[in-house]
Design an enzyme around this catalytic site. Structure first.
Site, PDB file in Angstrom:
ATOM      1  N   ASP A 104       0.817  -1.210   0.000  1.00 29.92           N
ATOM      2  CA  ASP A 104       0.000   0.000   0.000  1.00 29.92           C
ATOM      3  C   ASP A 104       0.851   1.260   0.000  1.00 29.92           C
ATOM      4  O   ASP A 104       0.617   2.182  -0.756  1.00 29.92           O
ATOM      5  CB  ASP A 104      -0.991  -0.008   1.188  1.00 29.92           C
ATOM      6  CG  ASP A 104      -0.330  -0.322   2.526  1.00 29.92           C
ATOM      7  OD1 ASP A 104       0.907  -0.491   2.579  1.00 29.92           O
ATOM      8  OD2 ASP A 104      -1.059  -0.406   3.533  1.00 29.92           O
ATOM      9  N   ASP A 107       7.059   3.792   3.341  1.00 27.06           N
ATOM     10  CA  ASP A 107       7.256   4.795   4.401  1.00 27.06           C
ATOM     11  C   ASP A 107       8.713   4.747   4.880  1.00 27.06           C
ATOM     12  O   ASP A 107       9.558   5.459   4.350  1.00 27.06           O
ATOM     13  CB  ASP A 107       6.241   4.503   5.514  1.00 27.06           C
ATOM     14  CG  ASP A 107       6.368   5.431   6.695  1.00 27.06           C
ATOM     15  OD1 ASP A 107       6.911   6.530   6.533  1.00 27.06           O
ATOM     16  OD2 ASP A 107       5.913   5.062   7.799  1.00 27.06           O
ATOM     17  N   LYS A 135       5.787   8.020   0.662  1.00 20.42           N
ATOM     18  CA  LYS A 135       5.822   9.241   1.472  1.00 20.42           C
ATOM     19  C   LYS A 135       7.051  10.063   1.145  1.00 20.42           C
ATOM     20  O   LYS A 135       8.119   9.525   0.848  1.00 20.42           O
ATOM     21  CB  LYS A 135       5.840   8.884   2.956  1.00 20.42           C
ATOM     22  CG  LYS A 135       4.471   8.551   3.466  1.00 20.42           C
ATOM     23  CD  LYS A 135       4.423   8.570   4.975  1.00 20.42           C
ATOM     24  CE  LYS A 135       3.076   8.051   5.430  1.00 20.42           C
ATOM     25  NZ  LYS A 135       3.043   7.862   6.885  1.00 20.42           N
ATOM     26  N   PHE A 156       0.103  10.818   8.112  1.00 18.24           N
ATOM     27  CA  PHE A 156      -0.528   9.519   8.323  1.00 18.24           C
ATOM     28  C   PHE A 156      -1.855   9.481   7.569  1.00 18.24           C
ATOM     29  O   PHE A 156      -2.738  10.310   7.795  1.00 18.24           O
ATOM     30  CB  PHE A 156      -0.765   9.272   9.815  1.00 18.24           C
ATOM     31  CG  PHE A 156      -1.257   7.893  10.096  1.00 18.24           C
ATOM     32  CD1 PHE A 156      -0.371   6.811  10.131  1.00 18.24           C
ATOM     33  CD2 PHE A 156      -2.611   7.649  10.295  1.00 18.24           C
ATOM     34  CE1 PHE A 156      -0.833   5.521  10.371  1.00 18.24           C
ATOM     35  CE2 PHE A 156      -3.074   6.365  10.537  1.00 18.24           C
ATOM     36  CZ  PHE A 156      -2.187   5.295  10.573  1.00 18.24           C
ATOM     37  N   VAL A 157      -1.993   8.512   6.657  1.00 13.56           N
ATOM     38  CA  VAL A 157      -3.189   8.441   5.816  1.00 13.56           C
ATOM     39  C   VAL A 157      -3.935   7.115   6.048  1.00 13.56           C
ATOM     40  O   VAL A 157      -3.345   6.130   6.483  1.00 13.56           O
ATOM     41  CB  VAL A 157      -2.845   8.569   4.313  1.00 13.56           C
ATOM     42  CG1 VAL A 157      -2.328   9.964   3.996  1.00 13.56           C
ATOM     43  CG2 VAL A 157      -1.833   7.520   3.869  1.00 13.56           C
ATOM     44  N   ASP A 163      -5.230   1.394   7.218  1.00 12.11           N
ATOM     45  CA  ASP A 163      -6.032   1.440   8.444  1.00 12.11           C
ATOM     46  C   ASP A 163      -5.469   2.377   9.503  1.00 12.11           C
ATOM     47  O   ASP A 163      -4.298   2.755   9.477  1.00 12.11           O
ATOM     48  CB  ASP A 163      -6.096   0.050   9.069  1.00 12.11           C
ATOM     49  CG  ASP A 163      -4.748  -0.346   9.688  1.00 12.11           C
ATOM     50  OD1 ASP A 163      -3.729  -0.290   8.969  1.00 12.11           O
ATOM     51  OD2 ASP A 163      -4.711  -0.668  10.890  1.00 12.11           O
ATOM     52  N   ARG A 169     -10.303   1.003   6.631  1.00  8.02           N
ATOM     53  CA  ARG A 169      -9.802   0.413   5.375  1.00  8.02           C
ATOM     54  C   ARG A 169     -10.823   0.567   4.254  1.00  8.02           C
ATOM     55  O   ARG A 169     -10.480   0.575   3.077  1.00  8.02           O
ATOM     56  CB  ARG A 169      -9.515  -1.080   5.565  1.00  8.02           C
ATOM     57  CG  ARG A 169      -8.383  -1.373   6.542  1.00  8.02           C
ATOM     58  CD  ARG A 169      -7.963  -2.823   6.416  1.00  8.02           C
ATOM     59  NE  ARG A 169      -7.172  -3.283   7.545  1.00  8.02           N
ATOM     60  CZ  ARG A 169      -5.857  -3.114   7.690  1.00  8.02           C
ATOM     61  NH1 ARG A 169      -5.177  -2.472   6.764  1.00  8.02           N
ATOM     62  NH2 ARG A 169      -5.218  -3.577   8.745  1.00  8.02           N
TER      63      ARG A 169
HETATM   64  P1  5GP Z   1       7.490   0.823   5.807  1.00  7.29           P
HETATM   65  O1  5GP Z   1       7.818  -0.599   6.111  1.00  7.29           O
HETATM   66  O2  5GP Z   1       7.906   1.308   4.454  1.00  7.29           O
HETATM   67  O3  5GP Z   1       7.870   1.756   6.930  1.00  7.29           O
HETATM   68  O4  5GP Z   1       5.923   0.980   5.886  1.00  7.29           O
HETATM   69  C1  5GP Z   1       5.103   0.201   5.173  1.00  7.29           C
HETATM   70  C2  5GP Z   1       3.889  -0.182   5.977  1.00  7.29           C
HETATM   71  O5  5GP Z   1       3.629   0.681   7.095  1.00  7.29           O
HETATM   72  C3  5GP Z   1       2.713  -0.048   5.079  1.00  7.29           C
HETATM   73  O6  5GP Z   1       2.482  -1.257   4.395  1.00  7.29           O
HETATM   74  C4  5GP Z   1       1.587   0.290   6.031  1.00  7.29           C
HETATM   75  O7  5GP Z   1       1.052  -0.919   6.539  1.00  7.29           O
HETATM   76  C5  5GP Z   1       2.251   1.037   7.159  1.00  7.29           C
HETATM   77  N1  5GP Z   1       2.131   2.498   6.979  1.00  7.29           N
HETATM   78  C6  5GP Z   1       3.117   3.353   6.669  1.00  7.29           C
HETATM   79  N2  5GP Z   1       2.654   4.623   6.570  1.00  7.29           N
HETATM   80  C7  5GP Z   1       1.332   4.551   6.818  1.00  7.29           C
HETATM   81  C8  5GP Z   1       0.283   5.540   6.849  1.00  7.29           C
HETATM   82  O8  5GP Z   1       0.437   6.748   6.627  1.00  7.29           O
HETATM   83  N3  5GP Z   1      -0.958   5.083   7.140  1.00  7.29           N
HETATM   84  C9  5GP Z   1      -1.221   3.775   7.403  1.00  7.29           C
HETATM   85  N4  5GP Z   1      -2.490   3.455   7.654  1.00  7.29           N
HETATM   86  N5  5GP Z   1      -0.264   2.818   7.362  1.00  7.29           N
HETATM   87  C10 5GP Z   1       1.002   3.209   7.077  1.00  7.29           C
HETATM   88 MG    MG Z   2       1.446  -2.824   5.283  1.00  9.00          MG
END
Ligand code: 5GP
Ligand code: MG
Length: 188
Positions: A104, A107, A135, A156-157, A163, A169
């Site tokens: 999705d 980050d 992001k 944060f979205v 979710d 969701r």
């Molecule tokens: P990363 O591993 O790149 O830090 O983050 C990926 C996961 O963190 C995403 O698949 C998601 O589940 C969660 N995540 C990161 N940023 C957001 C956000 O702004 N909103 C939500 N709902 N989940 C996020």
């Molecule tokens: Mg995820």
């Protein structure tokens, strides 16, 4: 539920149009890389990528298998990453297969950095990655993703699969929550 949304960042109409473009690009690349018998194994990263992947795959008219990986990085009411771990894997045999991992949002990059080598270690010939959102922060830009839907500000979205504490969701758009809603849903 709509009272809980402070601002829509990306509308469902914008999402639909971009998902179709991504699917077209992925299909074109597959036909170029495997001109004879194109095939793909799609791996949506659960639970956040569920809705994105379900729309994306229906626009990729190529022989396809699906495997599931559940990765947890924002457990419960967390709003920053707590480190990524694979909690369940339901994967077909990946030996000799071309794989596309779908997430999705990119980050911290922890999820893709965890998942990509793991899928290669299971014998995939190639592992590409596709995220709907990326992001605007250095760690996200430093992590490679082959296909990116939208670059968004570092906020944060929720919605379209993403979710907060497992709520929201089912919002069809990508949205930013009202601070009151964050407070109210904190306890689950
Ligand atoms: P990363 O591993 O790149 O830090 O983050 C990926 C996961 O963190 C995403 O698949 C998601 O589940 C969660 N995540 C990161 N940023 C957001 C956000 O702004 N909103 C939500 N709902 N989940 C996020
Ligand atoms: Mg995820």
């Amino acid at each position: 539920m709509h009272a809980d949304i402070q601002r829509v960042l990306i509308s469902q109409w914008q999402i639909n149009a971009r998902v179709q473009e991504l699917a077209r690009q992925i299909t074109t690349d597959l036909l170029r890389d495997q001109p004879n018998d194109p095939e793909l194994t799609i791996i949506p990263i659960m639970t956040g990528a569920m809705i994105f992947a379900s729309d994306l795959i229906r626009d990729i008219p190529i022989a396809m298998r699906i495997g599931l990986l559940t990765v947890s990085s924002y457990p419960g009411a967390a709003m920053t990453t707590q480190g990524s771990t694979v909690t369940t894997a339901q994967l077909p045999d990946l030996r000799g297969r071309h794989v596309l991992a779908v997430d999705d949002i990119l980050d911290s990059g922890g999820t893709l950095r965890l998942v990509t080598p793991r899928l290669m270690a299971l014998g995939a010939i190639s592992v590409k990655t596709c995220v709907l959102l990326r992001k605007d922060r250095p760690q996200a830009r430093a992590t490679h993703a082959d296909y990116v839907g939208f670059d968004i500000p570092d906020e944060f979205v929720v919605g379209y699969g993403l979710d907060y504490n497992n709520y929201y969701r089912n919002i069809p758009d990508i949205a930013i929550l009202h601070p009151d809603a964050i407070e109210r849903r904190k306890g689950g």
